[in-house]
Motif scaffolding. Structure first.
Motif, PDB file in Angstrom:
ATOM      1  N   ARG A 408     -36.449 -23.484 -32.200  1.00 46.50           N
ATOM      2  CA  ARG A 408     -35.484 -24.267 -31.438  1.00 46.50           C
ATOM      3  C   ARG A 408     -36.141 -24.779 -30.156  1.00 46.50           C
ATOM      4  N   VAL A 409     -36.045 -26.090 -29.936  1.00 51.76           N
ATOM      5  CA  VAL A 409     -36.507 -26.726 -28.707  1.00 51.76           C
ATOM      6  C   VAL A 409     -35.286 -27.366 -28.065  1.00 51.76           C
ATOM      7  N   ARG A 437     -35.366 -29.541 -32.849  1.00 46.89           N
ATOM      8  CA  ARG A 437     -35.266 -30.013 -31.468  1.00 46.89           C
ATOM      9  C   ARG A 437     -33.802 -30.359 -31.260  1.00 46.89           C
ATOM     10  N   GLY A 438     -33.143 -29.686 -30.311  1.00 50.73           N
ATOM     11  CA  GLY A 438     -31.697 -29.746 -30.205  1.00 50.73           C
ATOM     12  C   GLY A 438     -31.166 -31.139 -29.912  1.00 50.73           C
ATOM     13  N   ASP A 439     -30.207 -31.568 -30.730  1.00 52.65           N
ATOM     14  CA  ASP A 439     -29.496 -32.814 -30.448  1.00 52.65           C
ATOM     15  C   ASP A 439     -28.246 -32.567 -29.619  1.00 52.65           C
ATOM     16  N   HIS A 440     -27.947 -31.302 -29.320  1.00 58.04           N
ATOM     17  CA  HIS A 440     -26.825 -30.946 -28.468  1.00 58.04           C
ATOM     18  C   HIS A 440     -27.090 -29.552 -27.932  1.00 58.04           C
ATOM     19  N   GLY A 441     -26.313 -29.146 -26.963  1.00 62.39           N
ATOM     20  CA  GLY A 441     -26.512 -27.818 -26.407  1.00 62.39           C
ATOM     21  C   GLY A 441     -25.845 -27.661 -25.058  1.00 62.39           C
ATOM     22  N   VAL A 442     -26.199 -26.585 -24.365  1.00 62.27           N
ATOM     23  CA  VAL A 442     -25.654 -26.289 -23.044  1.00 62.27           C
ATOM     24  C   VAL A 442     -26.809 -26.425 -22.070  1.00 62.27           C
ATOM     25  N   GLU A 443     -26.939 -27.580 -21.473  1.00 68.52           N
ATOM     26  CA  GLU A 443     -28.129 -27.859 -20.682  1.00 68.52           C
ATOM     27  C   GLU A 443     -27.825 -28.395 -19.294  1.00 68.52           C
ATOM     28  N   GLU A 484     -36.022 -31.192 -37.786  1.00 69.05           N
ATOM     29  CA  GLU A 484     -35.130 -32.224 -37.273  1.00 69.05           C
ATOM     30  C   GLU A 484     -35.390 -32.607 -35.823  1.00 69.05           C
ATOM     31  N   HIS A 485     -35.280 -33.919 -35.557  1.00 66.61           N
ATOM     32  CA  HIS A 485     -35.080 -34.514 -34.230  1.00 66.61           C
ATOM     33  C   HIS A 485     -36.310 -34.536 -33.327  1.00 66.61           C
ATOM     34  N   PHE A 486     -37.517 -34.354 -33.867  1.00 64.86           N
ATOM     35  CA  PHE A 486     -38.684 -34.367 -32.989  1.00 64.86           C
ATOM     36  C   PHE A 486     -39.067 -35.796 -32.619  1.00 64.86           C
ATOM     37  N   GLN A 487     -39.861 -35.933 -31.539  1.00 65.51           N
ATOM     38  CA  GLN A 487     -40.033 -37.225 -30.885  1.00 65.51           C
ATOM     39  C   GLN A 487     -41.166 -38.054 -31.457  1.00 65.51           C
TER      40      GLN A 487
END
Length: 612
Positions: A408-409, A437-443, A484-487
């Motif tokens: 998890r990133v 790589r998180g597309d959502h979260g608590v940041e 998923e979701h890496f740049q």
């Protein structure tokens, strides 16, 4: 909430047996025995579920174990839910040593308070595990739709292993208001006597199992390897099944059990090739048994120096549930070492450390461990084999194995990593991973409309994750590779003789501009799966790359997959799909039509590449 107390777990040994060993697993491990009052079990499990059902970005981790015996009955079934970061497992040597009559379930989460649009889905039902028990499905008392089946409505980072399920199972929750979406999961080494309802599951891998009652349907990408009773792939893509008669390379996940004398042991299954069906059909799963006394039982707060000292002295490593802050690498150097996590034990990088490294050796098994990036960029989160190493001491008969290892990133906090999983060693088996790589979260990003927390430009600049998986070693096999979701390229495969059975990828939601999502040579977008140009032999079975450029729907990606055009590189059943924003022009190397937003939800398939 106070951690749930451990129920004393070791069974009394016979008078002529050695005294049973009851390890100190810490406060977040619960062990039930068949003599534990059922109302106590029910109350404990209900409290744990209430604590964890919405704790998507929480820090609590829990493992619940059942000693050999029977729990629940026809008249009084045991029924409970499984929330985030919860492992539920039997402690028998065989799955049939522990029987639960009742239901062990995951239901949709309704994410809106609007009664007209409750948004009930399973799309974020991540991080939970069930294994090593028999489930006699009994939903008596639930009533209505809820009583029709045992629901297991999940998405990524969820595994079902070593189960004997007698009765109906549904991989979606069809009882709530819509849309009821679910998005992937994994079954291995399990037997089902009644039809499994796939429902809305978009992709799924079932490996080395028995489907006595068949499989109901498919959405985009359903893969079966070594499964007795698997559906045929003859009608692909009308019925999007990918079916391999055997699994090329397999090793079942290590599991904790209690022997007849009450001693805790860990069974470490052997690696096998071209397998089919469950490993326990004719007796014990082939492999070796390691006594718990050969493990260092670690707890959150233990220093890396302490852990490494025990590893260097020949101990295996058992990580009890919790979050471990890791400021230097936990280094696994000895052949055959087992690193087993309980209850989704999580290693979090501190000050740019690589939390876990595995030497160029043979037989190491890492299982049930999650690894998080920290706020300072790490070059990698798990490095297998030396970077730029040449003297590989691998063994194709006893490969390094990663089972249920998740990455998890971003998510619970800002995360930064150049690469999540880097595989430099030869002869490695990756058996189910989600690299996210998180597309959502608590940041802590604003939520007042100035900057959202789901796919925004701030996230793109803050949660750095360039590549999810980079494979440099030869003869690496992956069964269940979710990235998923890496740049940049989500997966880069540089080694020879790689084999992947089910690949699932979502491109990042959040590139702000096309320039941010363009390769240095001008190619629009980065492929979700890239096989290096000089690779001569590679196989991929059942794969999908999805696009949802919600931050900028005008963004274009040229190809979902990029591979060298040589006879030894073979792709079987690959596809792209649009989730309503952005465009992928082609499936692979300019082949396959575009999936722009106007065809949202309708995949574009390439049956074989290159075409025969």
């Amino acid at each position: 909430m106070t951690a749930i107390a451990t129920v004393p777990g070791a069974q009394a040994a016979p008078p002529d047996a050695a005294a049973p060993t009851a390890p100190d697993f810490g406060p977040n491990v619960t062990v039930f025995g068949p003599d534990t009052p059922q109302d106590e079990i029910q109350a404990t499990m209900d409290a744990l579920h209430a604590q964890q059902v919405d704790a998507e970005m929480g820090t609590d981790r829990h493992a619940v174990y059942f000693l050999p015996g029977t729990y629940g009955s026809a008249e009084d079934p045991l029924q409970f839910g499984v929330g985030y970061y919860t492992e539920v497992a039997g402690l028998g040597e065989s799955p049939q040593d522990v029987t639960v009559e009742g239901a062990i379930e995951v239901r949709n989460r309704c994410l809106s308070d609007d009664p007209e649009n409750p948004n009930c889905i399973a799309l974020v039902n991540f991080w939970r595990t069930i294994s090593n028990l028999a489930l006699d499905v009994n939903t008596a008392g639930q009533g209505g739709c809820e009583a029709t089946t045992n629901f297991w409505a999940v998405s990524q980072a969820v595994s079902m292993r070593r189960l004997d399920v007698r009765g109906p199972l549904s991989l979606m929750d069809y009882c709530t208001a819509g849309p009821q979406y679910a998005s992937g999961g994994f079954i291995a080494d399990s037997r089902f006597d009644t039809q499994v309802t796939n429902g809305s599951q978009q992709q799924w891998l079932t490996r080395n199992s028995e489907l006595g009652g068949g499989w109901s349907n498919a959405v985009w990408n359903q893969v079966f390897a070594g499964v007795e009773g698997a559906p045929s792939e003859d009608n692909f893509p009308t019925e999007p099944y990918t079916t391999l008669d055997t699994t090329p390379v397999s090793r079942e996940k290590p599991y904790l059990f209690v022997d007849d004398a009450g001693r805790y042991q860990v069974r470490v299954p052997a690696a096998q090739t071209e397998t089919r069906g469950v490993s326990w059909a004719d007796g014990a799963t082939p492999g070796r048994t390691v006594p718990i006394t050969d493990f260092y039982v670690a707890k959150p707060g233990d220093s890396v120096a302490t852990i490494n000292s025990h590893l260097a002295r020949g101990k295996h490593l058992l990580l009890t549930p919790g979050v471990y802050d890791v400021d230097r690498s936990i280094a696994v150097k000895r052949p055959g070492t087992v690193v087993l996590g309980m209850g989704h034990a999580t290693l979090t990088a501190v000050d740019g450390a690589v939390p876990l490294t595995v030497a160029d050796t043979s037989g190491v098994v890492v299982a049930g461990v999650s690894i998080d990036a920290g706020t300072v960029e790490s070059p990698a989160l798990l490095r297998v084999g030396k970077e730029h190493g040449k003297n590989h001491r691998s063994d194709p008969v006893d490969p390094i194995t990663l089972s249920d290892v998740y990455f998890r990133v971003g998510g619970p906090h800002v995360g930064k990593a150049d690469v999540a999983l880097e595989v430099n060693a030869h002869d490695v088996l990756i058996d189910h991973t989600w690299v996210w790589r998180g597309d959502h979260g608590v940041e802590g990003f604003p939520t007042d409309g100035s900057a959202g927390v789901n796919g925004d430009t701030e996230r793109w600049a803050t949660n750095v994750g360039r590549n999810g998986v980079v494979v440099n070693g030869d003869r690496v096999t992956a069964t269940g590779l979710f990235v998923e979701h890496f740049q940049e390229h989500n997966t880069i495969w540089n080694g020879e003789d790689g084999t992947v059975v089910l690949y699932q990828n979502e491109l990042p939601y959040d590139p702000p501009t096309q320039a941010d999502w363009t390769q240095p040579d001008g190619t629009l977008g980065w492929e979700g799966y890239k096989v290096a140009d000089d690779v001569e032999r590679h196989r991929l079975f059942g794969a999908g790359v999805y696009v949802f450029n919600q931050n900028n729907p005008e963004i274009v990606t040229e190809n979902g997959f990029s591979v060298p055009q040589v006879p030894g590189v073979q792709l079987h059943h690959v596809m792209t799909v649009n989730l309503s924003a952005g465009t992928i022009q082609h499936v692979v190397n300019g082949v396959g039509d575009a999936v722009p937003p106007s065809t949202s939800g309708s995949p574009e398939y390439v049956v074989n590449y290159p075409a025969p």
